[in-house]
Write a protein that holds these residues in place. Structure first.
Motif, short mmCIF file in Angstrom:
data_model
loop_
_atom_site.label_atom_id
_atom_site.label_comp_id
_atom_site.label_asym_id
_atom_site.label_seq_id
_atom_site.Cartn_x
_atom_site.Cartn_y
_atom_site.Cartn_z
N MET A 1 0.83 -1.20 0.00
CA MET A 1 0.00 0.00 0.00
C MET A 1 0.87 1.25 0.00
O MET A 1 2.00 1.23 0.47
CB MET A 1 -0.92 0.01 1.21
N ALA A 2 0.32 2.34 -0.51
CA ALA A 2 1.10 3.58 -0.70
C ALA A 2 0.58 4.67 0.22
O ALA A 2 -0.48 4.58 0.83
CB ALA A 2 1.02 4.02 -2.16
N PHE A 4 -0.20 8.86 0.48
CA PHE A 4 -0.52 10.03 -0.33
C PHE A 4 -0.70 11.25 0.58
O PHE A 4 -1.28 11.15 1.66
CB PHE A 4 -1.80 9.80 -1.13
N LEU A 25 -9.07 5.98 -2.00
CA LEU A 25 -7.73 5.49 -1.66
C LEU A 25 -7.75 4.80 -0.29
O LEU A 25 -7.21 3.70 -0.12
CB LEU A 25 -6.73 6.64 -1.67
N ASN A 28 -9.31 1.43 -0.11
CA ASN A 28 -8.48 0.38 -0.70
C ASN A 28 -7.17 0.17 0.05
O ASN A 28 -6.24 -0.45 -0.49
CB ASN A 28 -8.21 0.71 -2.18
N HIS A 30 -4.89 2.36 1.32
CA HIS A 30 -3.78 3.30 1.24
C HIS A 30 -3.86 4.29 2.41
O HIS A 30 -4.92 4.49 3.00
CB HIS A 30 -3.82 4.06 -0.08
N ASP A 99 4.49 8.74 -0.96
CA ASP A 99 4.83 8.18 -2.27
C ASP A 99 4.39 9.13 -3.38
O ASP A 99 5.05 9.23 -4.41
CB ASP A 99 4.13 6.82 -2.45
N ALA A 372 -8.34 7.56 -8.15
CA ALA A 372 -7.57 6.84 -7.14
C ALA A 372 -6.73 5.75 -7.78
O ALA A 372 -5.57 5.51 -7.39
CB ALA A 372 -8.51 6.25 -6.10
N ALA A 373 -7.29 5.06 -8.78
CA ALA A 373 -6.52 4.01 -9.45
C ALA A 373 -5.31 4.58 -10.18
O ALA A 373 -4.22 3.99 -10.16
CB ALA A 373 -7.43 3.26 -10.43
N ALA A 376 -2.73 5.36 -7.51
CA ALA A 376 -2.09 4.14 -7.01
C ALA A 376 -1.07 3.61 -8.01
O ALA A 376 0.01 3.15 -7.63
CB ALA A 376 -3.15 3.09 -6.69
N ALA A 379 2.02 5.75 -7.82
CA ALA A 379 2.83 5.40 -6.65
C ALA A 379 3.60 4.11 -6.90
O ALA A 379 4.78 4.00 -6.52
CB ALA A 379 1.92 5.24 -5.43
N ALA A 380 2.97 3.14 -7.53
CA ALA A 380 3.64 1.87 -7.81
C ALA A 380 4.81 2.07 -8.77
O ALA A 380 5.90 1.49 -8.58
CB ALA A 380 2.65 0.87 -8.38
#
Length: 392
Positions: A1-2, A4, A25, A28, A30, A99, A372-373, A376, A379-380
């Protein structure tokens, strides 16, 4: 998880979309932290959320329009407020080590802090003036670049002309779709997700007991930042809705004193539960603010638009060209003009059909969930790049 960090200006139309994206976020798994005016953020994000407070610099009321309004916006609010929040934003990014920094497009201090600390950042674009600049203000783009240079000067960073602080090179999230913007050119790394609608705190005190389920309903609002310009417009709007009162109930969103003698067919309130009202509305009369317009269209509600300044003429033109509303003059529309415009959007089915078509495009774009996707995924990518650098 990231992790924000949202850096947001204390303006309702900016806070609500950020809140919706942050909710997705968090849902899910984060982590989300905030940097901004705690007095505005805390009621929205709750007692447990991490907030790096900036203090608050009030948004000054002014009545200019056109290029003069843009100058007052930047010189009278955006540059001073970013200078004011810069130390807090810089500390927040340094301490939180997110992130991804999610910076309100006009929270230039957030973008600058991300650049200074080498953090990945995304821009949240809640309006249309920068995204699709108004053709009637041809000198605006060059003038804004001088304001961006002033923003760099508030830091110890050398200006980087390759970076536009309004538009992250990593990700720009715009709360609209091409069904509304048309084929306008967009910044690099821009994704169109439609309006971000999430859970909002309850708005107590709305007079639901006065709601007439038999009549049709029209909401009238000019947003929170321009009410001081709208007393006469509200009077004309109320008068224009009068001939329709036998089959229509108006909801006037106005602070105390703006509508001293509300017509008998109207409900008045300083604040309304907008997302609860919209499914029950048949039309909206408004100033063309991006938040109000996209929320209405997301529910398939056609509009009568009386744009005042900034991006509002752009948004009104987009709605009219898309066939989802009628534009009238904020300054000179007569009660009869407003009667005819409301009658048109209520009685001619094409307006509602176009509003629903745009609303369908918003739903397909994904709104807060899609935003949000994208965050994410950013961040990945950032974590993967950092891991490669360490291995290398």
């Amino acid at each position: 998880m990231a992790r924000f960090l949202f850096i947001i200006l204390p303006v309702t139309s900016h806070l609500h979309p950020a809140l919706a994206i942050a909710q997705d976020l968090s849902d899910n798994g984060h982590e989300v932290a905030w940097c901004g005016a705690e007095s505005d953020l805390r009621p929205l994000v709750g007692p447990a959320a991490t907030i790096y407070p900036t203090g608050k610099r009030a948004y000054r009321q002014y009545a200019e329009s056109g290029m003069a309004a843009a100058r007052v916006l930047w010189d009278g609010y955006l540059i001073p407020v970013n200078r004011f929040i810069w130390p807090a934003a810089d500390r927040a990014v340094a301490d939180d080590r997110p992130d991804v920094v999610v910076a309100d497009q006009y929270a230039l201090a957030g973008a600058l802090a991300a650049v200074r600390h080498g953090a990945c950042w995304a821009s949240l674009c809640t309006g249309a003036m920068e995204l699709t600049p108004p053709a009637e203000l041809p000198g605006l783009a060059a003038w804004v670049r001088t304001k961006l240079a002033q923003a760099w000067a508030m830091t110890d960073l050398p200006p980087d002309e390759t970076i536009d602080l309004r538009f992250s090179p990593h990700l720009v999230i715009a709360l609209t779709t091409s069904a509304l913007t048309g084929a306008a050119p967009l910044p690099a790394s821009c994704v169109l997700v439609g309006p971000a609608l999430g859970r909002r705190p309850a708005v107590p005190g709305f007079a639901w007991d006065g709601w007439d389920p038999v009549r049709r309903h029209v909401l009238v609002t000019v947003g929170t930042a321009s009410e001081h310009m709208a007393r006469d417009f509200y009077a004309r709007a109320a008068a224009g809705l009068g001939p329709l009162a036998d089959r229509l109930q108006a909801v006037l969103v106005a602070s105390g004193g703006l509508v001293p003698e509300p017509p008998r067919h109207a409900l008045t309130a300083a604040r309304v539960p907008m997302l609860d009202l919209l499914p029950r509305l048949d039309a909206v009369i408004c100033h063309g603010g991006m938040g109000t317009v996209t929320e209405a269209l997301a529910h398939g509600v056609p509009l009568v638009l009386a744009p005042m300044r900034h991006d509002q003429p752009v948004v009104a033109r987009q709605v009219a060209q898309a066939g989802a509303g009628v534009e009238v003059s904020f300054e000179s529309a007569t009660p009869a003009d407003l009667t005819n415009a409301v009658r048109a959007v209520l009685e001619e089915p094409g307006y509602r059909a176009s509003a629903r078509r745009i609303g369908d495009s918003f739903a397909a774009a994904g709104g807060a969930r899609a935003a949000a996707a994208h965050l994410a995924a950013l961040a990945a990518r950032g974590r993967a790049a950092a891991a490669e650098d360490e291995d290398g």
